[in-house]
Design a protein around this motif. Structure first.
Motif, PDB file in Angstrom:
ATOM      1  N   GLU A 132      -5.850   3.139   2.890  1.00 62.97           N
ATOM      2  CA  GLU A 132      -4.938   4.248   3.205  1.00 62.97           C
ATOM      3  C   GLU A 132      -5.433   5.052   4.407  1.00 62.97           C
ATOM      4  O   GLU A 132      -4.637   5.465   5.256  1.00 62.97           O
ATOM      5  N   GLU A 191     -18.045  -0.391   3.936  1.00 58.72           N
ATOM      6  CA  GLU A 191     -18.894  -0.049   2.787  1.00 58.72           C
ATOM      7  C   GLU A 191     -20.373  -0.222   3.084  1.00 58.72           C
ATOM      8  O   GLU A 191     -21.222   0.301   2.361  1.00 58.72           O
ATOM      9  N   HIS A 220     -16.211   9.645  -5.305  1.00 56.81           N
ATOM     10  CA  HIS A 220     -14.792   9.475  -4.973  1.00 56.81           C
ATOM     11  C   HIS A 220     -14.642   8.846  -3.596  1.00 56.81           C
ATOM     12  O   HIS A 220     -15.602   8.812  -2.811  1.00 56.81           O
ATOM     13  N   THR A 221     -13.444   8.349  -3.321  1.00 54.16           N
ATOM     14  CA  THR A 221     -13.185   7.758  -2.010  1.00 54.16           C
ATOM     15  C   THR A 221     -11.978   8.431  -1.357  1.00 54.16           C
ATOM     16  O   THR A 221     -11.091   7.770  -0.834  1.00 54.16           O
ATOM     17  N   TYR A 222     -11.923   9.765  -1.428  1.00 53.29           N
ATOM     18  CA  TYR A 222     -10.888  10.492  -0.700  1.00 53.29           C
ATOM     19  C   TYR A 222     -11.354  10.656   0.742  1.00 53.29           C
ATOM     20  O   TYR A 222     -12.487  11.080   0.986  1.00 53.29           O
ATOM     21  N   TYR A 272       0.863  -1.183   0.000  1.00 49.74           N
ATOM     22  CA  TYR A 272       0.000   0.000   0.000  1.00 49.74           C
ATOM     23  C   TYR A 272       0.896   1.229   0.000  1.00 49.74           C
ATOM     24  O   TYR A 272       2.079   1.152   0.333  1.00 49.74           O
ATOM     25  N   ARG A 286      -6.681   7.814  -0.379  1.00 46.68           N
ATOM     26  CA  ARG A 286      -7.440   7.625  -1.613  1.00 46.68           C
ATOM     27  C   ARG A 286      -8.429   6.473  -1.520  1.00 46.68           C
ATOM     28  O   ARG A 286      -9.178   6.209  -2.452  1.00 46.68           O
ATOM     29  N   ASN A 287      -8.386   5.759  -0.424  1.00 41.16           N
ATOM     30  CA  ASN A 287      -9.315   4.638  -0.220  1.00 41.16           C
ATOM     31  C   ASN A 287      -9.330   4.289   1.269  1.00 41.16           C
ATOM     32  O   ASN A 287      -8.607   4.891   2.067  1.00 41.16           O
ATOM     33  N   LYS A 300     -18.900   7.071  -2.187  1.00 41.15           N
ATOM     34  CA  LYS A 300     -18.546   6.845  -3.594  1.00 41.15           C
ATOM     35  C   LYS A 300     -19.765   7.060  -4.490  1.00 41.15           C
ATOM     36  O   LYS A 300     -19.676   7.687  -5.539  1.00 41.15           O
TER      37      LYS A 300
END
Ligand code: HEC
Ligand code: HEC
Length: 476
Positions: free
Chosen positions: A442, A474, A428-430, A176, A438-439, A423
């Motif tokens: 992270e 999620e 987005h997945t910031y 990662y 970014r996900n 999302k």
């Protein structure tokens, strides 16, 4: 007879004392029964909405009807209404409506990754906080760098970001990457600030999930949590941010450092958009050389841009929003992930269950929303500050920026309800305060300080277990 009468008087007195009028509920629905569709789970009692779409953050709770629905619709419109220079925008600004940064009541895609910062076109949706290295504000700029401006005016400056990337490996070999942002400001409207004297930190917008519930939280429950949230074995101890606003000192709840007690409607209009109002009557760029004597290029700024009634409608809109239900709760992988969430001790900060005050909330002009009262809620947050680690690459989130009692390394646990829909809602997945993650992986691997032990428990898991935990996130 006398007794009855006095009972009656006492009753009406109580009504006056507690609700100021007893007819608050004539226009809202009295909902007691909620049927939960298969595969869903409640997030906030009667405020839960069962949606799995891009509008999931942006619909009213079921109890909103009659005059409340009318005001909700008005508030929603004001929230999304793009201001122009004629209707109060600017002269300098960061966003042109609340909804420009919180699109669909969520988190507009920040331009950090796509445009390398503010970018030259469009707008960034971020808030850029600037101070001198000694912590004091720049006289002409104030607290926020406004990277946008109306026609004929210069933006205060533009943000540029470069990431230092570093690759790490999980014990099982999967890689990662963590990207540490380095910010600079370019195109100052007047080149008076030297980089050596500049300190800058960035925020991406927060999702508006459960704003009413957050305002209806019982401060004593949060304070009790701060006392009890002390797990030396995992190095965790949360604390409250206390802030004084409108002359009242109280527990800070909103914002990434829990630096505000309220939903920052007046501040949002003023500081983010340049729209003056009763709480902030001055133009934000008042002291700048391009603003002379309250007039600019023939435009005069002597009238307030938003009224108190309009701002209360915006507040009502946010508090009446439904909270998306959890989804796919019967999926075996989601169930396993939930167990892993507890095993990794995420719940010691991302607290799963809290309660709202019995009487709900009261808005800025006194409108009451009793439906928000007495709810059992699942925000996945303790709304407390935690030390999230120092600056050293890869382990810390310290930004050296103080907000109220919150130090540079302290952040409010972000409520995770609705996070799994980001999302769908915003594309987005910031994650994290400045969008550096970014996900989900992270975001978790950036946890340091009090989050270090929990992060390491996640890190040591098998790939399957880590994936299941993400599946659970999620479903929130
Ligand atoms: C320039 C973009 C921008 C605009 C315009 C904007 N916001 Fe925000 N908003 C943000 C950012 C960034 C944060 C996080 C700030 C922080 O934590 O320091 C935030 C935080 C919030 C929060 C706190 C949410 C939480 O979970 O604690 C609320 C409430 C909010 N905004 C409401 C509004 C309202 C109402 C308006 C319009 C009057 C508005 N915002 C306009 C960017 C914006
Ligand atoms: C010590 C308290 C603490 C623990 C333990 C903890 N978190 Fe967090 N979490 C935080 C704080 C504080 C933030 C906000 C940090 C920021 O924005 O810079 C956060 C942010 C996040 C975010 C980003 C949310 C967003 O919308 O930006 C995710 C996802 C998350 N945590 C998941 C987890 C998971 C999964 C675990 C367990 C492996 C965990 N956290 C353990 C305190 C904690």
């Amino acid at each position: 007879m006398i007794k009855r009468l006095s009972e009656y008087c006492l009753f009406s007195l109580l009504c006056i004392a507690t609700y100021s009028s007893c007819d608050y509920d004539t226009d809202g629905l009295d909902i007691t029964d909620i049927s939960v569709p298969d595969g869903y789970a409640l997030s906030a009692d009667i405020s839960t909405v069962f949606l799995n779409s891009s509008t999931a953050y942006d619909v009213e709770s079921n109890w909103v009807s009659g005059k409340y629905l009318t005001r909700f619709t008005t508030g929603n419109r004001l929230y999304d209404n793009a201001l122009s220079s004629a209707s109060g925008l600017g002269p300098v600004y960061a966003g042109y409506s609340c909804g420009s940064c919180h699109v669909n009541a969520g988190r507009t895609t920040p331009t950090l990754w796509t445009n390398g910062g503010s970018g030259s076109t469009g707008f960034s949706s971020m808030l850029i906080y600037i101070t001198r290295k000694n912590g004091s504000f720049f006289q002409d700029y104030g607290r926020v760098l406004h990277d946008q401006a109306i026609y004929g005016v210069k933006p205060e400056g533009k943000l540029k970001v470069e990431y230092t990337k570093q690759t790490f490996t999980f014990p099982d070999g999967e890689e990662y990457e963590l990207c540490k942002p380095n910010y600079t400001i370019t195109e100052w409207y007047a080149d008076s600030i030297k980089p050596e004297d500049l300190f800058c930190t960035v925020r991406i917008p927060l999702r508006h999930v459960g704003m009413g519930q957050m305002m209806a939280l019982d401060p004593t429950e949060i304070e009790a949590l701060a006392k009890q949230s002390n797990y030396p074995e995992y190095g965790i101890s949360g604390r409250c941010n206390y802030v004084t606003e409108k002359g009242i000192r109280g527990v800070g709840l909103s914002g990434n450092k829990a630096q505000h007690q309220d939903l920052t409607v007046e501040l949002g209009f003023s500081s983010d958009m340049g729209a003056t109002n009763s709480r902030y009557p001055e133009e934000i760029c008042e002291g700048q050389s391009q603003m002379k004597g309250g007039s600019l290029m023939g435009l005069t700024y002597d009238q307030l841009d938003v009224t108190a009634e309009e701002m209360e409608d915006v507040e009502l809109y946010m508090q009446c929003l439904g909270v998306p239900a959890r989804r796919n709760v019967n999926d075996p992988e989601v169930k396993k992930g939930e167990q892993k969430f507890y095993e990794a001790k995420c719940h010691l900060c991302h607290v799963t269950t809290l309660h709202t005050k019995p009487r709900g909330t009261s808005l800025m002009l006194g409108t009451r929303l009793p439906w928000l009262g007495g709810q059992t809620i699942h925000p996945y947050s303790d709304f407390l500050l935690h030390d999230m680690g120092s600056e050293i690459m890869g382990v810390g989130l310290n930004d050296n920026y103080v907000s109220g009692l919150a130090r540079g390394n302290e952040w409010r646990t972000t409520p995770l309800w609705g996070v799994g829909l980001q999302k769908k809602v915003n594309g987005h997945t910031y994650f994290l305060h400045d969008g550096r993650a970014r996900n989900f992986v992270e975001a978790i691997m950036w946890h340091g300080g009090e989050g270090e032990a929990s992060k390491n428990l996640f890190k040591k898991m098998s790939k399957e277990d880590r994936d299941a935990l993400i599946k659970f996130l999620e479903s929130l």
